[in-house]
Design a protein around this motif. Sequence first.
Motif, PDB file in Angstrom:
ATOM      1  N   THR A   1      -9.814 -37.826  23.896  1.00 30.77           N
ATOM      2  CA  THR A   1      -9.308 -36.539  23.406  1.00 30.77           C
ATOM      3  C   THR A   1      -7.787 -36.490  23.569  1.00 30.77           C
ATOM      4  OG1 THR A   1      -9.307 -35.369  25.522  1.00 30.77           O
ATOM      5  CG2 THR A   1     -11.389 -35.405  24.317  1.00 30.77           C
ATOM      6  N   THR A   2      -7.182 -35.587  22.816  1.00 31.23           N
ATOM      7  CA  THR A   2      -5.739 -35.440  22.941  1.00 31.23           C
ATOM      8  C   THR A   2      -5.372 -34.882  24.308  1.00 31.23           C
ATOM      9  OG1 THR A   2      -5.949 -33.299  21.867  1.00 31.23           O
ATOM     10  CG2 THR A   2      -5.217 -35.144  20.491  1.00 31.23           C
ATOM     11  N   ALA A   3      -6.304 -34.188  24.974  1.00 32.96           N
ATOM     12  CA  ALA A   3      -6.021 -33.655  26.307  1.00 32.96           C
ATOM     13  C   ALA A   3      -5.912 -34.790  27.316  1.00 32.96           C
ATOM     14  CB  ALA A   3      -7.101 -32.669  26.731  1.00 32.96           C
ATOM     15  N   ARG A   4      -6.858 -35.742  27.245  1.00 30.57           N
ATOM     16  CA  ARG A   4      -6.833 -36.843  28.204  1.00 30.57           C
ATOM     17  C   ARG A   4      -5.756 -37.868  27.865  1.00 30.57           C
ATOM     18  NH1 ARG A   4     -12.007 -37.736  31.033  1.00 30.57           N
ATOM     19  NH2 ARG A   4     -11.724 -39.953  30.642  1.00 30.57           N
ATOM     20  N   PHE A   5      -5.333 -37.875  26.604  1.00 33.48           N
ATOM     21  CA  PHE A   5      -4.237 -38.754  26.188  1.00 33.48           C
ATOM     22  C   PHE A   5      -2.964 -38.457  26.994  1.00 33.48           C
ATOM     23  CE2 PHE A   5      -0.532 -39.153  23.202  1.00 33.48           C
ATOM     24  CZ  PHE A   5      -0.438 -40.531  23.219  1.00 33.48           C
ATOM     25  N   THR A   6      -2.796 -37.188  27.388  1.00 31.96           N
ATOM     26  CA  THR A   6      -1.587 -36.805  28.129  1.00 31.96           C
ATOM     27  C   THR A   6      -1.447 -37.617  29.411  1.00 31.96           C
ATOM     28  OG1 THR A   6      -2.725 -35.056  29.327  1.00 31.96           O
ATOM     29  CG2 THR A   6      -1.708 -34.447  27.240  1.00 31.96           C
ATOM     30  N   GLY A   7      -2.572 -37.820  30.099  1.00 32.99           N
ATOM     31  CA  GLY A   7      -2.534 -38.593  31.337  1.00 32.99           C
ATOM     32  C   GLY A   7      -2.303 -40.077  31.093  1.00 32.99           C
TER      33      GLY A   7
ATOM     34  N   ALA B   1      -0.940 -37.664  17.677  1.00 31.82           N
ATOM     35  CA  ALA B   1      -2.197 -36.925  17.790  1.00 31.82           C
ATOM     36  C   ALA B   1      -3.172 -37.378  16.717  1.00 31.82           C
ATOM     37  CB  ALA B   1      -1.934 -35.418  17.675  1.00 31.82           C
ATOM     38  N   GLY B   2      -2.622 -37.614  15.528  1.00 30.84           N
ATOM     39  CA  GLY B   2      -3.459 -38.114  14.440  1.00 30.84           C
ATOM     40  C   GLY B   2      -4.083 -39.462  14.794  1.00 30.84           C
ATOM     41  N   LEU B   3      -3.293 -40.357  15.380  1.00 31.25           N
ATOM     42  CA  LEU B   3      -3.794 -41.674  15.759  1.00 31.25           C
ATOM     43  C   LEU B   3      -4.873 -41.573  16.829  1.00 31.25           C
ATOM     44  CD1 LEU B   3      -0.473 -43.745  15.941  1.00 31.25           C
ATOM     45  CD2 LEU B   3      -2.301 -43.977  14.257  1.00 31.25           C
ATOM     46  N   VAL B   4      -4.722 -40.600  17.746  1.00 35.40           N
ATOM     47  CA  VAL B   4      -5.703 -40.445  18.816  1.00 35.40           C
ATOM     48  C   VAL B   4      -7.023 -39.901  18.247  1.00 35.40           C
ATOM     49  CG1 VAL B   4      -6.263 -39.108  20.891  1.00 35.40           C
ATOM     50  CG2 VAL B   4      -3.989 -40.148  20.639  1.00 35.40           C
ATOM     51  N   VAL B   5      -6.876 -38.920  17.363  1.00 31.98           N
ATOM     52  CA  VAL B   5      -8.070 -38.230  16.860  1.00 31.98           C
ATOM     53  C   VAL B   5      -8.861 -39.096  15.878  1.00 31.98           C
ATOM     54  CG1 VAL B   5      -8.839 -36.250  15.484  1.00 31.98           C
ATOM     55  CG2 VAL B   5      -7.079 -35.955  17.259  1.00 31.98           C
ATOM     56  N   TYR B   6      -8.125 -39.831  15.039  1.00 31.68           N
ATOM     57  CA  TYR B   6      -8.798 -40.599  14.005  1.00 31.68           C
ATOM     58  C   TYR B   6      -9.201 -41.966  14.532  1.00 31.68           C
ATOM     59  CZ  TYR B   6      -9.724 -42.842   9.544  1.00 31.68           C
ATOM     60  OH  TYR B   6     -10.318 -43.518   8.511  1.00 31.68           O
ATOM     61  N   PRO B   7     -10.418 -42.453  14.408  1.00 30.18           N
ATOM     62  CA  PRO B   7     -11.543 -41.769  13.777  1.00 30.18           C
ATOM     63  C   PRO B   7     -12.526 -41.141  14.776  1.00 30.18           C
ATOM     64  CG  PRO B   7     -11.989 -44.113  13.948  1.00 30.18           C
ATOM     65  CD  PRO B   7     -10.693 -43.866  14.661  1.00 30.18           C
TER      66      PRO B   7
ATOM     67  N   ARG C   1     -11.134 -36.518  19.671  1.00 30.35           N
ATOM     68  CA  ARG C   1     -11.301 -35.092  19.455  1.00 30.35           C
ATOM     69  C   ARG C   1      -9.971 -34.422  19.762  1.00 30.35           C
ATOM     70  NH1 ARG C   1     -13.494 -31.076  22.514  1.00 30.35           N
ATOM     71  NH2 ARG C   1     -13.892 -32.498  24.237  1.00 30.35           N
ATOM     72  N   PHE C   2      -9.608 -33.462  18.893  1.00 31.69           N
ATOM     73  CA  PHE C   2      -8.352 -32.756  19.089  1.00 31.69           C
ATOM     74  C   PHE C   2      -8.590 -31.535  19.963  1.00 31.69           C
ATOM     75  CE2 PHE C   2      -4.993 -29.778  17.718  1.00 31.69           C
ATOM     76  CZ  PHE C   2      -3.886 -30.545  18.066  1.00 31.69           C
ATOM     77  N   VAL C   3      -8.025 -31.563  21.188  1.00 37.48           N
ATOM     78  CA  VAL C   3      -8.116 -30.398  22.067  1.00 37.48           C
ATOM     79  C   VAL C   3      -6.731 -29.771  22.072  1.00 37.48           C
ATOM     80  CG1 VAL C   3      -8.741 -29.573  24.349  1.00 37.48           C
ATOM     81  CG2 VAL C   3      -9.811 -31.637  23.419  1.00 37.48           C
ATOM     82  N   ALA C   4      -6.624 -28.613  21.433  1.00 39.15           N
ATOM     83  CA  ALA C   4      -5.310 -28.095  21.083  1.00 39.15           C
ATOM     84  C   ALA C   4      -4.480 -27.657  22.273  1.00 39.15           C
ATOM     85  CB  ALA C   4      -5.446 -26.951  20.088  1.00 39.15           C
ATOM     86  N   ALA C   5      -5.020 -26.754  23.108  1.00 43.22           N
ATOM     87  CA  ALA C   5      -4.186 -26.088  24.113  1.00 43.22           C
ATOM     88  C   ALA C   5      -3.487 -27.062  25.063  1.00 43.22           C
ATOM     89  CB  ALA C   5      -5.003 -25.061  24.872  1.00 43.22           C
ATOM     90  N   PRO C   6      -4.228 -27.962  25.733  1.00 43.38           N
ATOM     91  CA  PRO C   6      -3.519 -28.857  26.654  1.00 43.38           C
ATOM     92  C   PRO C   6      -2.522 -29.760  25.947  1.00 43.38           C
ATOM     93  CG  PRO C   6      -5.906 -29.120  26.850  1.00 43.38           C
ATOM     94  CD  PRO C   6      -5.661 -28.237  25.686  1.00 43.38           C
ATOM     95  N   PHE C   7      -2.868 -30.174  24.713  1.00 43.90           N
ATOM     96  CA  PHE C   7      -1.966 -31.077  24.017  1.00 43.90           C
ATOM     97  C   PHE C   7      -0.654 -30.376  23.649  1.00 43.90           C
ATOM     98  CE2 PHE C   7      -0.347 -33.348  20.259  1.00 43.90           C
ATOM     99  CZ  PHE C   7      -0.173 -34.605  20.841  1.00 43.90           C
TER     100      PHE C   7
END
Lengths: 304, 269
Positions: free
Chosen positions: B47-53, B121-127, B130-136
Amino acid sequence: MTAIAADGLSKRYATVTALDRISLSVEEGEIFGFLGPNGAGKSTFINVLLDFVRPTDGSVELFGHDCQTEGVAARDRIGVLPEGYSVFDRLTGRQHVEYARRSKDADDDPIEILDRVGVREAADRPASDYSKGMKQRLVLGMSLVGDPDLLILDEPTTGLDPNGAAEIRSILREERDRGAAIFFSSHILEQVEAICDRVAILQDGDLVAVDTIDGLRQSIGGGTKLLIDVDGLDEETVETVRAVDGVETATVRDGTTLEMTCTNDAKMNVVVELQRLGADVVNFRTEEASLEDMFVAYTGGGRE
Amino acid sequence: MSWRVIARMDGALTAEPRSTRLLLGLPAVTVLAAAYLYPAFGTEPITTARFTGFVDGWLATVVPLAGILLGYDAVASERESGALLLSLSLPHGRDDLVLGKALGRVGLLSGVLLAAMVVGAGLVVYPFGRFVAAPFCGFVATTLAFGAIWTNLGIAASISTATKQRAFVIAFGLFVLFVLVWDGIASGLRLGLNRAGLVDGTLPGPVRFVFDLEPGAVFQRVTVGFLDPSAAVDGPWYLSEWAALVVFLLWLISPLALTYSRFAGSDLS
């Protein structure tokens, strides 16, 4: 309204007093020349006006705005050519004027301005490639943006040939006729003489004179200088004449002519003194004192 | 609003040379590379949220470098050459000047980071992600602020000295100290104290607090504490994410504020 009003302005550095209690005022619509030998404090004074340098004592106002506490308001109605500037590396001439135009919220046409100062042909070249004289013209152009009520110019004709200097002088006259006050410093006296309504002479941080050029002329020897052709003129004779009461300057021109400025009363005493020394006076005439003579009289020959 | 004129001109002038573009490309490429690799090397769920870490450690090195190099030359070389006098002859205050420079340069770095994050974010989500908006979004904001901290540190170095060279030494010195050797000092101290038998395992809380004041550590603690759901901050209150947030905001403002007050009162020629 008074354009520049300085009141007891002083700037002291650790070992030097650059400005010592300077008080002067420049009125709207006059051209005011600020004279002095190099290092007299002219640029320091201008740098205080622009708030580049903080005074140790005293204050100065431009159109009623204190230059230090209300610097932005003080600089709002002025155009400036500062000392020791450099142009922006990657901006063209036109972009420089454009920057001044946006900064002053004015609506001048940059090309018209560049045309007026004679660098229109170079408008789209990087200003860092300009010659010294072209840079000087460009920055003068920036100072004209927005029809300022006061122009402050530090040695405006540096880097210009005599024709260029004459062009600048005619621009300054146009600006004065429009109603702007002009305050400029210079150590080139011919230029000041040609254009100024009033002058101030600064030496070692002291204001030694503020007057019109005629006024200065009157205050030294009735505005005349004495030229005496002497046979066998030697340094000792010159020294003796210099010591005569009322003699302000005495120098030798062409080896045989004694050139001096002195009070009217002293003229006779000089001739008597020459006789006593046994010098052979061949000829005796007077000439109107130039600003240079007055300058030398005031600053003790410190011109560089 | 005279800072706007400065920001606009300075932004345009700064963005022009190739060196700046390379410099700005560095964090952008880093974000994109991380976003490309994360779905392959990260742990589920993607997810984009866990991508932050995943990306924050990389950014903690690259963003400071970009920020410091972008900032150190903001005022110093103009001051050295005299172009500064042209700007300050115009009706601009020194505050307008510094604010305009800061906003212009922070704006450049922020724009590049933002664009890279959106594509990332696009690269993380596709395919499969999952896009988790708030934390990202929070992470994007934190990263931009982190970029601003280092750009401001560079500008602070720039206005605290009169030559470009000295500004560079100060700015790059901060980068070397905080980014390259800081952790080494902490590890060395821990090792030494352990060896001497004075501590057992980690350093005592107050000492950790001091070491964690470094901007990159604070950035990572804010990210971990508030944004990355896969990790958490532990320890006493002064090591919490809230304390880190306060330190983070202090870093954003105080270096520039402190050096500005000296710059404002100094003679420029």
